[in-house]
Scaffold this motif. Structure first.
Motif, PDB file in Angstrom:
ATOM      1  N   LEU A 218     -10.212  14.640  12.513  1.00 58.49           N
ATOM      2  CA  LEU A 218     -11.189  13.581  12.264  1.00 58.49           C
ATOM      3  C   LEU A 218     -10.492  12.253  11.983  1.00 58.49           C
ATOM      4  CD1 LEU A 218     -13.895  15.394  10.112  1.00 58.49           C
ATOM      5  CD2 LEU A 218     -13.995  14.758  12.524  1.00 58.49           C
ATOM      6  N   PHE A 219      -9.374  12.308  11.274  1.00 53.41           N
ATOM      7  CA  PHE A 219      -8.602  11.092  11.028  1.00 53.41           C
ATOM      8  C   PHE A 219      -8.139  10.483  12.349  1.00 53.41           C
ATOM      9  CE2 PHE A 219      -4.506   8.966  10.517  1.00 53.41           C
ATOM     10  CZ  PHE A 219      -4.801   8.025   9.529  1.00 53.41           C
ATOM     11  N   GLY A 220      -7.624  11.330  13.236  1.00 47.63           N
ATOM     12  CA  GLY A 220      -7.108  10.847  14.503  1.00 47.63           C
ATOM     13  C   GLY A 220      -8.169  10.292  15.425  1.00 47.63           C
ATOM     14  N   THR A 221      -9.422  10.730  15.251  1.00 48.59           N
ATOM     15  CA  THR A 221     -10.500  10.245  16.107  1.00 48.59           C
ATOM     16  C   THR A 221     -11.348   9.178  15.431  1.00 48.59           C
ATOM     17  OG1 THR A 221     -11.817  12.155  15.376  1.00 48.59           O
ATOM     18  CG2 THR A 221     -10.671  12.343  17.486  1.00 48.59           C
ATOM     19  N   THR A 222     -10.893   8.704  14.269  1.00 48.85           N
ATOM     20  CA  THR A 222     -11.619   7.662  13.547  1.00 48.85           C
ATOM     21  C   THR A 222     -10.752   6.448  13.254  1.00 48.85           C
ATOM     22  OG1 THR A 222     -12.975   9.345  12.445  1.00 48.85           O
ATOM     23  CG2 THR A 222     -12.995   7.152  11.478  1.00 48.85           C
ATOM     24  N   ALA A 223      -9.509   6.659  12.829  1.00 48.56           N
ATOM     25  CA  ALA A 223      -8.667   5.567  12.338  1.00 48.56           C
ATOM     26  C   ALA A 223      -8.419   4.491  13.384  1.00 48.56           C
ATOM     27  CB  ALA A 223      -7.326   6.129  11.850  1.00 48.56           C
ATOM     28  N   GLY A 224      -8.431   4.860  14.654  1.00 43.41           N
ATOM     29  CA  GLY A 224      -8.120   3.898  15.701  1.00 43.41           C
ATOM     30  C   GLY A 224      -9.081   2.739  15.791  1.00 43.41           C
ATOM     31  N   GLN A 225     -10.286   2.859  15.185  1.00 47.72           N
ATOM     32  CA  GLN A 225     -11.247   1.763  15.250  1.00 47.72           C
ATOM     33  C   GLN A 225     -10.785   0.546  14.450  1.00 47.72           C
ATOM     34  OE1 GLN A 225     -15.049   2.581  13.437  1.00 47.72           O
ATOM     35  NE2 GLN A 225     -14.113   3.823  11.836  1.00 47.72           N
ATOM     36  N   SER A 226      -9.746   0.720  13.627  1.00 44.89           N
ATOM     37  CA  SER A 226      -9.214  -0.403  12.858  1.00 44.89           C
ATOM     38  C   SER A 226      -8.013  -1.047  13.540  1.00 44.89           C
ATOM     39  CB  SER A 226      -8.806   0.072  11.452  1.00 44.89           C
ATOM     40  OG  SER A 226      -9.921   0.543  10.726  1.00 44.89           O
ATOM     41  N   PHE A 227      -7.729  -0.622  14.760  1.00 44.37           N
ATOM     42  CA  PHE A 227      -6.568  -1.144  15.477  1.00 44.37           C
ATOM     43  C   PHE A 227      -6.983  -1.541  16.887  1.00 44.37           C
ATOM     44  CE2 PHE A 227      -5.133   1.936  12.351  1.00 44.37           C
ATOM     45  CZ  PHE A 227      -4.136   1.241  11.683  1.00 44.37           C
ATOM     46  N   GLY A 229      -5.458  -2.089  21.117  1.00 42.45           N
ATOM     47  CA  GLY A 229      -4.549  -1.434  22.036  1.00 42.45           C
ATOM     48  C   GLY A 229      -4.925   0.015  22.269  1.00 42.45           C
ATOM     49  N   PRO A 230      -3.939   0.849  22.617  1.00 42.65           N
ATOM     50  CA  PRO A 230      -4.206   2.260  22.953  1.00 42.65           C
ATOM     51  C   PRO A 230      -4.851   3.043  21.814  1.00 42.65           C
ATOM     52  CG  PRO A 230      -2.002   1.619  23.653  1.00 42.65           C
ATOM     53  CD  PRO A 230      -2.528   0.481  22.830  1.00 42.65           C
ATOM     54  N   LEU A 231      -4.525   2.698  20.556  1.00 41.64           N
ATOM     55  CA  LEU A 231      -5.078   3.452  19.434  1.00 41.64           C
ATOM     56  C   LEU A 231      -6.603   3.361  19.373  1.00 41.64           C
ATOM     57  CD1 LEU A 231      -2.586   2.835  16.468  1.00 41.64           C
ATOM     58  CD2 LEU A 231      -3.072   4.984  17.650  1.00 41.64           C
ATOM     59  N   ARG A 232      -7.165   2.234  19.792  1.00 40.92           N
ATOM     60  CA  ARG A 232      -8.622   2.101  19.729  1.00 40.92           C
ATOM     61  C   ARG A 232      -9.308   3.123  20.631  1.00 40.92           C
ATOM     62  NH1 ARG A 232     -11.942  -1.586  17.535  1.00 40.92           N
ATOM     63  NH2 ARG A 232     -10.230  -2.994  17.087  1.00 40.92           N
ATOM     64  N   ARG A 233      -8.647   3.510  21.707  1.00 45.40           N
ATOM     65  CA  ARG A 233      -9.250   4.490  22.619  1.00 45.40           C
ATOM     66  C   ARG A 233      -9.269   5.890  22.023  1.00 45.40           C
ATOM     67  NH1 ARG A 233      -6.404   1.235  26.430  1.00 45.40           N
ATOM     68  NH2 ARG A 233      -4.654   2.706  26.546  1.00 45.40           N
ATOM     69  N   THR A 234      -8.511   6.110  20.960  1.00 50.08           N
ATOM     70  CA  THR A 234      -8.541   7.422  20.295  1.00 50.08           C
ATOM     71  C   THR A 234      -9.693   7.536  19.305  1.00 50.08           C
ATOM     72  OG1 THR A 234      -7.101   6.799  18.425  1.00 50.08           O
ATOM     73  CG2 THR A 234      -6.024   7.487  20.471  1.00 50.08           C
ATOM     74  N   ALA A 235     -10.362   6.435  19.020  1.00 51.33           N
ATOM     75  CA  ALA A 235     -11.417   6.435  18.003  1.00 51.33           C
ATOM     76  C   ALA A 235     -12.722   6.941  18.598  1.00 51.33           C
ATOM     77  CB  ALA A 235     -11.587   5.035  17.415  1.00 51.33           C
ATOM     78  N   LEU A 236     -12.757   8.234  18.889  1.00 54.54           N
ATOM     79  CA  LEU A 236     -13.944   8.829  19.500  1.00 54.54           C
ATOM     80  C   LEU A 236     -15.135   8.834  18.560  1.00 54.54           C
ATOM     81  CD1 LEU A 236     -12.218  11.890  21.227  1.00 54.54           C
ATOM     82  CD2 LEU A 236     -12.649   9.600  22.168  1.00 54.54           C
TER      83      LEU A 236
END
Length: 407
Positions: A218-227, A229-236
């Motif tokens: 859940l951390f890996g699919t949420t935290a990216g919304q605060s970044f 680049g590529p990390l934002r695409r992980t924020a499912l």
């Protein structure tokens, strides 16, 4: 006669016991305390004591004791605190569910109260379970922009948090000493241990790894919304259902589109739109977008950060300083508070108030451009407010009127 949930023999899992429950409880002790503190910080960022238009929790009484003038430094403050609040809340969901599963036999235990201490524990447990589920469910729905609950999210989540945290503190006072002892000793005994357990298929530590893996997912699919680049695409699990911002200078997160806000293109056209600025003794000026662009313009690199937990990196905004607009209507020197009014037809924050320290900050702008291009309609054309460290909803879009003075 068949066992009932009130009978200890009804519960057969070999995993339940003081050690597992205590480990989960200590994790929640730290995590929920952080959630409560960052939640209070988020609420303070709205400056609800400043003006009725900002206060979505009427009659809060002594619960507003912590309110203070929200700072503008560091400019990423709200991005950090709200990102932590939302991401941590989502990450703790598997821990909360595992904790509730580990103590579910106690919810059915009879008699309801064996002593005054036991009665207090049962009441705190009822409020704790109900309050915890309420807070996490409303929080997740808010993150997903799904307002399925009755009433406004702000008072529901605010008052629910106080009820939940009061029960949480009472429960912690009663249980933390025992939890620490249970973690330190290996022996499992007590009412949570099944008297006739089924054969184990996983160890208690294996169960903890399973819960931890769920939290990590859940951390890996949420935290990216605060970044970016590529990390934002992980924020499912980031907010969904909003508009696609597209690409280019205006290609960053949007919650509410111009269409949703009821903005008519005719009223934002150059020949129709005028910014009304009101100041000392009712002094008023009206400025077109062209006239605003002829005033001294300044640039600020500031993010947008919203209560749902998402944020952008710093965008380059260009426009007129709010303190310069205050000076136009007689507020030379230290500018006062300001009431910002939008063309927006509906929504809780079509009006918002900003404190004097926010107005006076040289980075606070009535922005006309972003990243070298005129604002798009969805980002607030013809003009929007941008203030360092302020929640996104206070960076009002489609600004129609600024009233400087006591609000």
């Amino acid at each position: 006669m068949r066992d009932t949930p009130a009978s200890p023999s009804f519960w057969r899992s070999p995993l339940r016991g003081p050690w597992l429950t205590s480990v989960l409880g200590l994790v929640l002790l730290v995590g929920i305390t952080m959630l409560f503190v960052t939640g209070l910080v988020s609420y303070a960022a709205y400056n609800p004591g400043l003006a009725p238009v900002n206060d979505k929790t009427p009659d809060k009484g002594i619960l507003g004791f912590y309110l203070f003038a929200w700072p503008t430094d560091p400019h990423w403050l709200y991005r950090l605190t709200q990102g932590v609040h939302v991401t941590l809340g989502v990450t703790l969901i598997p821990v909360l569910l595992a904790k509730l599963w580990s103590v579910v036999p106690k919810l059915f235990a009879l008699p309801p109260a064996r002593s005054l201490t036991h009665a207090l524990e049962r009441v705190s447990l009822l409020l704790l379970v109900g309050g915890g589920l309420f807070e996490f469910v409303t929080g997740v729905l808010n993150v997903q922009l799904d307002y399925l609950f009755p009433g406004s999210f702000y008072p529901l989540h605010f008052y629910g948090a106080w009820v939940f945290f009061a029960a949480f503190v009472a429960h912690a006072v009663l249980k933390v000493p025992a939890a620490v002892r249970n973690v330190r000793r290996a022996r499992e005994e007590g009412e949570l241990v099944a008297p006739r357990p089924d054969p184990p298929t996983v160890s208690r530590r294996g169960a903890l790894w399973f819960v931890g893996g769920g939290s990590l997912l859940l951390f890996g699919t949420t935290a990216g919304q605060s970044f970016d680049g590529p990390l934002r695409r992980t924020a499912l699990l980031a907010p969904h259902g909003g508009a696609d911002p597209g690409t280019g200078p205006n290609g960053f997160q949007i919650n509410k589109t111009a269409a949703y806000a009821g903005i008519d293109r005719a009223e934002t056209a150059e020949d129709a739109w005028r910014l009304v600025v009101v100041g000392r003794s009712g002094r008023t000026v009206r400025l077109s977008r062209t006239e605003l662009s002829q005033l001294p313009l300044h640039s600020s690199a500031l993010p947008i950060a919203c209560v749902e937990g998402w944020s952008t990196s710093d965008q380059w905004w260009r426009g007129v300083r709010l303190r310069d607009l205050a000076a136009l209507v007689g507020h030379d020197g230290d500018p006062p508070d300001v009431l910002v009014e939008s063309l927006q037809r509906r929504g809780a924050f079509r009006h918002a108030a900003l404190r004097a320290n926010q107005v006076s900050d040289p980075r606070s702008l009535l922005a006309l451009y972003v990243n070298g291009e005129a604002l798009s309609a969805d980002h607030g054309y013809p003009a929007r407010v941008i203030v360092p460290a302020a929640p996104g909803v206070l960076n009002t879009k489609w600004v129609a009127r600024l009233t400087f003075g006591k609000v």
